[in-house]
Structure formats: C-alpha cells, structure tokens
Design an enzyme around this catalytic site. Structure first.
Site, PDB file in Angstrom:
ATOM      1  N   ASP A 388       0.860  -1.156   0.000  1.00 10.17           N
ATOM      2  CA  ASP A 388       0.000   0.000   0.000  1.00 10.17           C
ATOM      3  C   ASP A 388       0.909   1.222   0.000  1.00 10.17           C
ATOM      4  O   ASP A 388       2.061   1.135   0.396  1.00 10.17           O
ATOM      5  CB  ASP A 388      -0.837  -0.057   1.291  1.00 10.17           C
ATOM      6  CG  ASP A 388      -1.837   1.050   1.338  1.00 10.17           C
ATOM      7  OD1 ASP A 388      -2.358   1.392   0.267  1.00 10.17           O
ATOM      8  OD2 ASP A 388      -2.098   1.567   2.432  1.00 10.17           O
ATOM      9  N   ASP A 733      -7.537  -2.745   2.833  1.00 13.50           N
ATOM     10  CA  ASP A 733      -6.455  -3.682   2.510  1.00 13.50           C
ATOM     11  C   ASP A 733      -6.685  -5.067   3.089  1.00 13.50           C
ATOM     12  O   ASP A 733      -6.023  -6.013   2.701  1.00 13.50           O
ATOM     13  CB  ASP A 733      -5.123  -3.167   3.076  1.00 13.50           C
ATOM     14  CG  ASP A 733      -4.741  -1.828   2.499  1.00 13.50           C
ATOM     15  OD1 ASP A 733      -4.933  -1.659   1.284  1.00 13.50           O
ATOM     16  OD2 ASP A 733      -4.267  -0.966   3.259  1.00 13.50           O
TER      17      ASP A 733
END
Lengths: 1036, 278
Positions: A388, A733
């Site tokens: 990320d 996520d």
C-alpha cells in the site's frame, strides 16, 4: 445489477465483469450472501424518501419505541467479530498439525508394538527366539511411545503459548473504549452507546467524532471526513447533502461507519448499521476468505512425505529381509515398526519450533511482530510484495515539497528528521510567501506539545494547511506569534466554487494602518485574481512571459504528483480601506482582483526516508515490489519513482508514447518495463490480460484500486506462482492481507481489521522493517536446512545397529534409550544453535527461492545426510567403538557374528567368549550397555564434526569462522552431557549407561576427522566447480 | 481433485519419463554415475573400516583379553538351563522332560570317557578325571528318563571360567560349612531358598570331586594354552523333592574373591525353581 447498486465496498470500478472473476467462484456463497444485502441507494434518494423509508423524522428523529424495535430487528450496531477459533481448537491444531503427525504416528506404532508384545507375552507356544522380545523389550517400546507423546505435547504447548503471547499483544491493540454517538430521538439530543444506534436514527457528528454508522447526510457545515481507513487516502473529503456521484463510495452525501469526521458538523440519517455497513462488509469478506498453507508448512509436509517414504521403504525392506531370514511374522512386524519409529526424528519438531521462535523474537526486536510462528519464514520466501502506498511507503502526512517563487523552483526538505537540503531563505519573496502561507491558514498546533519536535506535533486542521503550518513554523519560527502580530479581521474560508481562501489582516508595522489581504487557492484561480507578481521582492506586471513561467512550474509540480497551491497578497490602499473598515465576507465589499502573485507551494505525502533503500534491497533480493494504492495515478507514479518502485530510466507505455510523440496504442507494451494501471482499466481486464501485466512488467503501480481489486491483484500474483506479501493499514487492505501468503499490517496507523487479517505487524509502520523480515526469513530457511541436515545425520546411525542386529545377529550396538539421549539430549542444543548461524553468502543478493524447486528438504540433503556423512562417520565410528569394547573385553568380531540368540538368552549364563571365558547374562549385558554408551559417545564425537560441517553449505568453515557462540556452547554442552550420562553415579540403574574407559572416547576421532575432511573437499569442489556434478548431486 | 490427478500423472512420469528417458527422475548415465560414486564411496569406507578393525586386532593379545573387570567375579551356572529360572516337568509325561535330558546328554558328550583317554592331555587332573558320578553316568548310559522318573533330579553345576582366575586359598565361609570344608576344593552348597520349604527338599547328593570345584583346575589360561581343558563339574541330585509343589533352591559357591550381586543372579550363586508334577 444496476449502476450504483453494485456491492458498495467495491468502488466505482465494480461492474458485472468482476462477478466472473475466479475469486467469485470460490467464494461464491460468501459473495452471494453479501450481494443479497440491500445495496446503498439512499444517496440518490431525496431526504424525504429516506425519511419515509426508515419511518423517521428529519427534525424529531426516531421515537424511542421505534428505535428499540429496530435494535431488536437489526441487532446492535457493531461488527461481528471474526469467528474466533476456540482456544482448545488452536491448541489441538498445535498438537496435531504438521510435523506432530509424524511423531504421533511413531508413538501410536510404539504402543501398537507394545500391545502386540504384551498380547504374545503369555503365549506358551513362544519359540525360544522370543527372547528377541527381551531386546525390543516391552518397557522400551512403551517408554519410547511415552517419550514421543511427551515431546509432541510439550512442543505443542510451547508453540501454543508462544502464539498466545503474540495474540495477547494483539488484544492490546483493540480499542476498548466504547464509542459514543449523539442521536436525536423524539426531538431530543441524547448521547448513547454507538452500539445502540439503529437504522433511521438521526445522528449528529462533529469534528473529531467517529462516524457511528453509514449515514446519509441531510445537512452539513464545513464537514470533512477522513476516509483513510476505508480507502487508504488520508485526504479529508467534504460532505454535503447533495448526491455527487452514482457510486455510494464516491458521493459526497454519505459518511461511512468508523471513518472520522475531521472538522465541521453534519447531521444525517443512519442507513446501515453493523455488518451491513460498507466497513462491515469488507470485514465479513475478509473473514470469509480462506488462506492457504504457509510455505514452511508446505515444506514440512513435503519433508514428512520424504521421511515417511524413507522410513516405510527401510521398514518394508527389512520386514521382507526378516521374513527371508526366518523370523516369525510377528517378529518381522515388530522389526518393521521398530525401524519406522527409529526413523522418526524425535528432536526435530522441537528444534524447528525453537528456531522459528528465536527468529520471531529477533524480528520482534526489530519491530516485526509475528502473529503466526510459521509466518516467520514466509517473508523469506516472498517473491512479490504488494505494498500500500499511504502510510507504508509514505509518511502519511502532507509535507511541503516544492515552492516556486522568484521564477524558480525551490526544493523543500521532506525528510522525517529534517536532514535534507534546504533552500535560500533570504529572498524577500520567500518572506512574503511564508507570511501568506502562515496567515491564510486555519490550521494550528494542538496545545501542550511545545517540547515535541515540530514535525511530530498534532495539528488541528486539514492536511495541506498542516503541511504549510509546519513548513512555515520550521523555517520562520512561531506561526502563532506571527498571527498574533497580524490580527485577522476577516476571512473567507475555502469552498469548492471559489477554490480559494482569503483573509484580511492588520499589518505588523504598527505605523502602517493598511490592511493586508492574503489569498491561497488553486493556482489558476489565484493567478486570475492577480495582475502583478513578486520577483526578488519587487512587484512586476504579470506579463505573458511570467505567466508562461508560472504555467510551466505549475505543470512540472503537478506532474510530480504534488498538490499545488498558489499564494498572493495585496496591501489594501489605506484611502479605500481605512482602519476599522468593516469587511463583509458574505457580500464581498473589498478588492479581490489585481492582487500580487507571490508564489506556488506544492505538497506531497513524502516517502519515508528508509523506503527507497528498502525497495532497492528488495529489488536486489529479486523481490518484485508492486504498489497498490487507492490514490491517483499521477501521485502514485510520482511516489513510485521517488521510492524506486519505478526505477530511474524505466518508462511506462504512456511515457514512451509521450517521448516518441505517438499514440499510446502504437506503443508495444513489451517495451515498457514499468506500468501504471488504473483501477478502472483493471476491471476491464480478463484474467489472461491481468497475468500478462503481472508477468511482463517488472515495475507495476496499481492506482485507484478497490479492496476487491487488491484481492484480485494478490490472487493474480499467486496464480503466477509467486509468494505474495501484502502490506497495508486500512480496512480496504484487509481482504488482500488475509489472502496474501503473508499479510503485513501497520502497528501504528493500521486499523484493527487489518491487524486481525495480517500475519505480521510492523510496530513502527516502516516498510524497511519488511526487508529485515525478508532477511531473517531467508536466513531461517537456510538455517533450518542445516539444522535438519544435522538432526537427520544422527538418524541413520540409530537404525544401522538395529539392522545389523537383525542381519548378522550381533548384540545390539545401540539401544533405544541411547537413541533418545541423542535425539532429545545431546543433539538439541547444537541443532538449535545452527539457527544462530550467520548467513553464508549475501542472502539479500540472490533470487527468492522457487517454492516448486527449492525445497527445505530435498533428495540431495537426504542423500548427504543418510548416504554419506552418516555412514562415513556415525555408523562406522560408533561400530568401531562397539567392536573395540567387545574385543577388549574378550569378544572378537568373528565370535560376535551369530552370537545374538545366546547373548540375549537370559538362561544362558555361561556364554563363552573368544578366549574361553564364560559370561553370565548380566555380565555381558553390562558390556553391551557399555557398548551402547560408547556408541552414543562416538556419535557425540562425530557430531562435533557434523555440526561444523552443517554450519555451512558452500563455504569452508575456515571462511565462515567459528563466531557462532551458541554453537560453541552447544559443542561443550553435548560433550559435558555425554560425559555426565556416562560417568554420573546411578546412571547404570537409571539409563543403563556405564562409565567408559578414557581410551574409548577416542575410537570415533578418526571418523570424525574423516567426515570433516570429506565434507571440506566436497564443498571445495562445489565452490571450484559451480554447477558441476558434485554441486548437482550434493548441494542441498 | 484436480491436484490429485496431477500428482498421479506426476507419479507415473516420475517413475518413467519416456520423454527424457528418465527412470525415477534420473537418466541412465546419471544413475550410473551416482551408482559408481556410491560404490567407490562405500568401497573406500569399507576399506577404512576394515583397516581400523585390523589395527584394533593388532593391539589385542592372543592369550588374554585387554580388560577382565567385567567378567569377574565368576558366575555359577547349571545344566539343564532353566527357562525363566524354572525347571518344570511332569514325571508321567516323558515329552515334558525330554528337552532337559537332551540338553544334559548333549552337554555331557564332551565329558565322555573315551574322550578322556589321552593321558597326555589330561595330566592336569592326574590321570582320568573322575568328573562324573558313576551312578549318574550309568543313568545316562541306560536311560536318563529312569533317573528322572525316580524323582532323582540331577543338575550339573559348573563355575564359569575367567582367565587366570586365582582360586581362593583362604576360605572364609560361613560357620555351618566348616565341617564340610575340604582342602583344595572351592566349596559349594545348596539349600532351600525359602524357610518353609526346608523339609520339602529332601536329600541333596553331590557327585564329582567332592562337594565343590577342585582347586587344581584353576587358574585357566584360555583356549589357546588350554585347548583340551575340561571344566570341572559338580552334579547335584535331589533324591526326594516334594512333587507338585514349587520349590526354590539356591546354590552358592564360597570363596574370598567370589562375589554376589543383587542384580546378577548367576554371579557366584543361582537359584532355580523346581516344579515337578507327578
């Protein structure tokens, strides 16, 4: 499925196409369940419709009765925690999982053999040969079985408590403070527990609150929410009652459960609660995902297959042999079991567990908390890291990166510790710019942080303004003082129509009664308001040339993915605006044109200092780093370039097109190594195209991705055989974290859901810690190999005595107890010490291991362990000691062959030796047990050489050195233990081990030396002849 | 399921891969190389091992083992052997004691008279060694079963040999043995193990060279120096054992350097259980 009716946790990109992705087939039931939920459509309804739907009132709110009814109907407004595995199931998993199976089988076989023998014990028709059973005596079988069971149970408990410790740390992350919510019921504002909020409730949120449920905004005043936990983007988004987008995630009039309201106030109607919220669905999706086995679990399974294969093969061979030699079926079965059990490496389970635990501890010291012991190794096998962006690669705070004034771009220091280069701060223009940025700014430091470094202080205000505030505070001193000197008299806050913010201040100069008007905003809007520009402290008319210069600078900064703000000011003429002039901000009664442009400042969430280095290390370690972010492609690309995910000189298709000045469609995608893939493109890709992208581009950035797409990307990588690590902090996520082979969550910024889904937590949120993790993981894999090689080498010598016992009928050279003393006693510390062994080569410079080819235990290791070192050193060394002792006591080797039946016959108390002496049963047994002790000591002596051999796989020990202190300790420890077992009084009764004459210790020395020399030569050949026959056949 | 099929197919190709001509993952030449390697490797190892064993043998004396601490003190053994220290048979069932008489016959073969004719070799005994009680010998000559049927159970005792065992000169024996003590004899004595069996044993007769082992048979110098050495035997005969009862008898030799051990039940003594059914 209608537009906007799509599952709301998938962003705009979600369309029917997604429904055919393989993930859907697997999790079909799961997904169907989620689909059945009512998708959010309220954002497109009018407020009245929403009120009608929930039978609520826009002013009065729900009635208490209704609220209670809804609460019963919908349940509390809380996320169902992921189904926690009961503690006993976890315990059983430790007890019966993986390696333990082998030991359990061994233990059961032991008990079986015991049962068979016990059953035949009373059989009167036993042949004279049943004395055999004295040898494989009843107690020993039982004893071995019990020891095996104990080993499994103890190791199981150990790893269970180890993991329980990690999960306790997990518990501490949980925010135990119950959330409160302000709801309006029956016209009155009441503060209730957030769990009691129901659909239809009218709730009020203000800056600093956590949104209690998914709400449809009905009115808002400067309300901004931080959706970072949902989307990963930390930029606050404003909320208003208008529907601005078909997609519920993008529209302005819906605020989501568990996101934060940063500033302003809003009132809204609750439309979803608990698991039905967008956040709830992601959490449900996450917990519904199934994860595969960890690579190390697969490796251990493979190892068990090999060991079982070898054991069964040996067992059957000698079973047949025993039958051929004329043993009874029963005896042959006992032999079979005995050989299989002897092949079980009893100590290995404990060794592996301890090795993993030690590494986990070492990693915890370096801020990697490992939740699952086996995950320790997974990072080492990782071949792809999907990271990320926000918070992991970047610092997760806007920082001023560049400024443009005096017709020149200046670079600001973006490093975390202000160690970077600074720019010339002497220019008058800079002072003006700083003044504008400081005054036209509503952000301020929260109180009580004076002793903290500026960058660490908390700021009330949005990200860009905080960035400006910190930047000015750093370079010009206290902003508060500056603001005090220049009192604010009027202000127009930022709004989306004006796209600028302005304020009017008194000047510092007490003699100057003019007012200072400062403005900041979107550069093009600010420029429109200006007629002059400040260059080197002098106002110059804004001519075309300067406008062009401005345009170029704006483009350049924008192209860096930075958010650019323009600043201008003007000193209002005193004659028009005398002191005490009433500035009306609603109906603007003052000059907002013909201002003087001062400069541009651009901000970015800068990469963490350690990240580029870490990415570089990953790359040299052969690990592909993919950036997966919810942010915009340009920003993503800029950061990717900044941290080296897209390395210098590598171009995307678009770059090539721009360089060659040809349409994108004409560029051969193969020419571009890098690739920036937009979420909206991703949804149109077939699986093959997806694979194509992943395979053909080495440097990939996925931007604007939804949680679902993150999952698809991870699955795509896994499909290509990669072992994928995912790092992330947001709820968005977590499905990917869960699906990944190893999910790495952020300890500080990470959400609870993501931490739950992850296998590992970076306590310092630093991507660089991952590299440490990779290094440790690779090291432990190598060292486990060494450890296993070491442990296995003592395995065969434990079987060979038994085989010779059966075939040549000699007295048993090595007993069960001594085998256990080796496996669980002397072997343990040296085997564990190998976990401390330093890396042989630069393990971060080689490719990640191929899970299909590079096994933990391969046939070469087996052939080395079983075929070469063992036979050379252990077996022969042990047998030599055995023959020495027997010969020196009167039984020469020739006499021994075939002696076994009489030897083991209790009633034969006048067994003649070579010299004609006669031995009672007990007398010769003492000699036999002395032989066992000597065999055992010989194994220890040969293990000295073996552990030094196993220290390295390629290097010579003279290159590697003997710096492993634990290993040296291990050498002394095993020697001391062996001496203790042999000489401690009472051992003859307890373990049937007898004192050795000093000379018998030296029997195995030549063999110890022999295997050392042999292995040094082997390694020399491997080094001299890379890829040669020796390496192919013997490098494990 | 799919994985299963794959692995099945993989298994078959693993055994014989016709494409690469690989058997069990190796080509012929590869098998040959590894085979040769192991042949040479193990050949060398065997050579080294035999070499070290030869070196070991060189260090050993032909006449005397290096260490004798484990074989002393001497043990006392009996023939026929007991099974789990029990001798049990039924007088009415000849097959039940056949194994005992067979063992006895076999054991006494080497003590046959005709084998002791060579005077030269038996000079140690000073003529013919009267090892065997005549009556017993007769018994053997005719049919041992007769003896046994008469409940004259016979057991042969011998003291186990260890090289150069110096027989005890000063016999420090228990008081009750003193009258039986003869010079030049290592005394032996048998009695009931349990007090309550005292009157159930009956008469115990000793045959041989007195109630013990004659000193002139010691020390023994090993097979090489004493190739025709015959161990002295003492036969004990139980003339009146109570039938159908379990009787425990303990025999002991006495001497200064004869020791007993709790753990080793045949060191200088033994006990045996008789269980003779009518």
């Amino acid at each position: 499925m209608g537009y906007g009716r799509s599952d709301s946790y998938r962003v705009a990109t979600t369309q029917d196409k997604d429904d055919r992705s393989p993930k859907k087939k697997k999790g079909a039931k799961d997904m169907d369940d989620l689909k059945k939920e009512v998708p959010i459509t309220e954002h497109k309804m009018s407020i009245e419709e929403v009120c009608r739907k929930y039978q609520t009132d826009i002013v009065q709110g729900l009635t208490n009765a209704k609220a209670a009814e809804y609460l019963i109907r919908d349940g509390p407004n809380a996320l169902t925690p992921p189904p926690t595995t009961p503690e006993w199931v976890k315990f059983c998993r430790q007890l019966f999982g993986g390696f333990s199976v082998l030991l359990w089988t061994g233990a059961i076989l032991c008990f079986l053999a015991y049962a068979i023998q016990a059953a035949t014990e009373d059989d009167p028709s036993r042949s004279a040969r049943s004395h055999m059973f004295d040898r494989l005596s009843l107690c020993l079988q039982l004893y071995l079985g019990i020891v095996l069971t104990a080993v499994v149970v103890i190791t199981g408990c150990f790893s269970y408590f180890q993991e329980a410790k990690s999960s306790k740390i997990m518990e501490s992350f949980k925010n135990m403070v119950p959330q409160q919510a302000l709801v309006i019921r029956e016209g009155e504002k009441v503060q209730i527990n957030a769990e009691e909020v129901v659909g239809g409730d009218l709730v009020e949120v203000k800056g600093g609150d956590r949104i209690p449920a998914d709400i449809r905004v009905v009115s808002a005043h400067g309300c901004k929410v931080d959706n970072s936990s949902l989307t990963g983007e930390s930029e606050p988004q404003s909320r208003s009652p208008d529907c601005t987008h078909d997609n519920p995630l993008e529209t302005r009039n819906i605020a989501f459960f568990s996101t934060n309201c940063v500033e302003g106030t809003a009132r809204g109607i609750v439309i979803c609660t608990g698991d039905n919220t967008v956040m709830g669905r992601i959490a449900t999706l996450t917990s519904g995902l199934e994860t595969g086995k960890t690579p190390i679990a697969k490796e251990i399974e493979h190892f068990i297959h090999i060991i079982t294969g070898v054991a069964v093969f040996l067992g059957l061979t000698f079973f047949i042999l025993a039958i051929v030699l004329g043993y009874s079926w029963l005896e042959a079965v006992i032999f079979l079991i005995g050989i299989i059990v002897a092949n079980v490496p009893e100590g290995l389970l404990a060794t592996v567990t301890v090795c993993l635990t030690l590494t986990a501890k070492r990693m915890a010291k370096k801020n990697c908390l490992v939740k699952n012991l086996e995950a320790v190794e997974t990072l080492g096998s990782t071949s792809t890291i999907c990271s990320d962006k926000t918070g992991t690669l970047t610092q997760n705070r806007m920082t001023v990166a560049h400024m443009w004034f005096d017709n020149q771009i200046h670079e600001a220091d973006t490093t975390e510790d202000q160690s970077g280069a600074s720019f010339d701060k002497s220019s008058i223009t800079w002072i003006s710019l700083a003044r504008v940025a400081a005054l036209c700014n509503r952000a301020q430091f929260k109180a009580g942080q004076d002793q903290l470094p500026i960058l660490k202080r908390d700021v009330a205000g949005d990200a860009s303004e905080s960035a400006l505030l910190k930047c000015i505070e750093l370079s010009c001193g206290s902003v508060r003082a500056m603001r005090d000197r220049n009192k604010k008299v009027a202000e127009i806050p930022f709004n989306s129509t004006n796209k600028y913010q302005l304020s009017v201040h008194e000047t510092e100069d007490l003699n100057d009664n003019r007012y200072l008007l400062v403005m900041k905003g979107a550069p093009e809007r600010v420029l429109e308001c200006c007629s002059t520009i400040l260059v080197q402290g002098k106002e110059q008319p804004l001519d075309e040339e300067l406008k062009e210069a401005f345009q170029n600078a704006y483009m350049e900064l924008g192209g860096l993915g930075e958010r650019v703000l323009g600043f201008c000011h003007v000193l209002l003429p005193e004659d028009q605006y005398p002191k005490g002039f009433a500035f009306d901000t609603d109906d603007v009664n003052f000059q907002t044109k013909d201002l003087c442009f001062v400069g541009l400042m651009s901000m970015i969430d800068p990469p963490r200092a350690a990240v580029p280095d870490a990415v570089g290390k990953c790359r040299s370690a052969g690990i592909k780093v993919i950036m997966v972010t919810g942010d915009h492609p340009i920003t993503a690309k800029a950061i990717a370039k900044g941290v080296g995910i897209i390395s210098e000189g590598n171009e995307t298709v678009e770059d090539i097109a721009a360089r060659l000045n040809i349409p994108v469609s004409q560029v051969n995608p193969r020419d571009a190594k890098a690739c920036v893939c937009h979420g909206t493109d991703l949804k149109d890709l077939s699986q093959d195209q997806m694979d194509d992208i992943l395979r053909n581009h080495t440097e990939i950035v996925f931007a604007r991705t939804s949680p679902q797409q993150k999952l698809i990307i991870v699955e795509g990588c896994q499909r290509l055989g990669a072992i994928v690590a995912v790092t992330g902090d947001g709820v968005n996520d977590s499905p990917a974290l869960k699906k990944a082979d190893i999910g790495v969550a952020m300890g500080i910024s990470g959400s609870d859901v993501s931490k739950q889904a992850a296998d590992m937590i970076l306590l310092d949120d630093n991507f660089a810690s991952i590299v440490t993790g990779v290094e440790e993981g690779r090291l432990i894999f190598d060292n486990l190999k060494k450890s296993i090689a070491y442990t296995l080498t003592s395995n065969i010598p434990e079987i060979t005595p038994f085989l010779l016992f059966i075939i040549v009928n000699i007295p048993l050279p090595l007993g069960t107890i001594t085998i256990l003393c080796i496996d669980l006693g002397t072997d343990m510390v040296p085997a564990i010490s190998l976990a401390y062994e330093a890396a042989e080569s630069d393990i971060m410079k080689r490719q990640p291991r191929n899970p299909f080819r590079d096994k933990l235990v391969n046939e070469r290791l087996i052939s080395i362990a079983y075929g070469q070192i063992v036979t050379a050193g252990f077996a022969l060394g042990g047998f030599f000691a055995y023959f020495v002792i027997l010969a020196e006591n009167g039984f020469l080797p020739t006499t021994l062959v075939g002696i076994r039946l009489n030897w083991d016959d209790r009633s034969c108390n006048d067994l003649e030796d070579t010299y004609g002496q006669q031995w009672t049963y007990e007398q010769r047994k003492i000699v036999e047990f002395t032989c066992h002790t000597a065999f055992f000591v010989s194994i220890v002596v040969v293990q000295w050489a073996d552990v030094i051999i196993c220290k390295t796989r390629r290097n010579s020990v003279f290159q590697q050195g003997m710096r492993n202190k634990i290993l040296i300790f291990g050498l002394f420890e095993e020697t001391a233990l062996a001496a203790f077992l042999s000489y401690c009084p009472g051992m003859d009764v307890a373990l049937r081990m007898y004192p050795l004459k000093p000379s018998w210790w030296f029997c195995a020395f030549p063999y110890s030396f022999l295997i050392f020399v042999y292995d040094e030569v082997r390694k020399l050949l491997i080094r001299r002849n890379p890829g040669g026959w020796v390496e192919r056949e013997t490098y494990y | 399921m799919q994985a299963n099929k794959d692995s099945d197919g993989g298994w078959r190709t693993f055994v014989w891969n016709s494409e690469k001509k690989e058997f069990l993952g190796r080509t012929g030449s590869s098998w040959l190389k590894i085979f040769l390697f192991y042949v040479i490797f193990y050949g060398c190892l065997a050579g080294i091992f035999i070499g070290t064993i030869q070196a070991l043998l060189l260090t050993l004396s032909n006449y005397k083992p290096t260490y004798q601490d484990r074989v002393a003190p001497p043990g006392l053994s009996h023939t026929p052997r007991s099974e789990k220290s029990e001798i049990a048979f039924s007088l009415s069932d000849a097959s039940s004691y056949k194994k005992y008489t067979d063992a006895m016959t076999k054991f006494l073969k080497k003590y046959d008279d005709d084998k002791q004719t060579d005077q030269m070799k038996f000079e140690d005994c000073g003529g013919k060694c009267q090892l065997m009680p005549e009556r017993f010998l007769k018994c053997r000559d005719t049919n041992c079963a007769v003896c046994c049927s008469l409940a004259h159970v016979v057991t042969l005792l011998r003291m186990s040999l260890s090289l150069c065992f110096q027989p005890p000169m000063n016999n420090s024996v228990e008081e009750f043995l003193l009258p039986k003590l003869k010079p030049n004899l290592i005394p032996i004595f048998c009695k009931n193990k349990r007090e309550e069996d005292a009157d159930k044993i009956g008469e115990i007769k000793f045959f041989g060279l007195g109630e013990g082992f004659p000193l002139q048979y010691y020390p023994y110098y090993g097979k090489l120096l004493h190739p025709q050495y015959l161990q002295p035997l003492v036969a004990i005969q139980f003339n009146n054992l109570t039938l159908n009862e379990e009787l425990r008898i303990e025999c002991k030799v006495f001497g200064e350097n004869i020791g007993y051990s709790e753990k080793d039940r045949y060191q200088g003594r033994f006990d045996v259980k008789f269980n003779i059914a009518s």
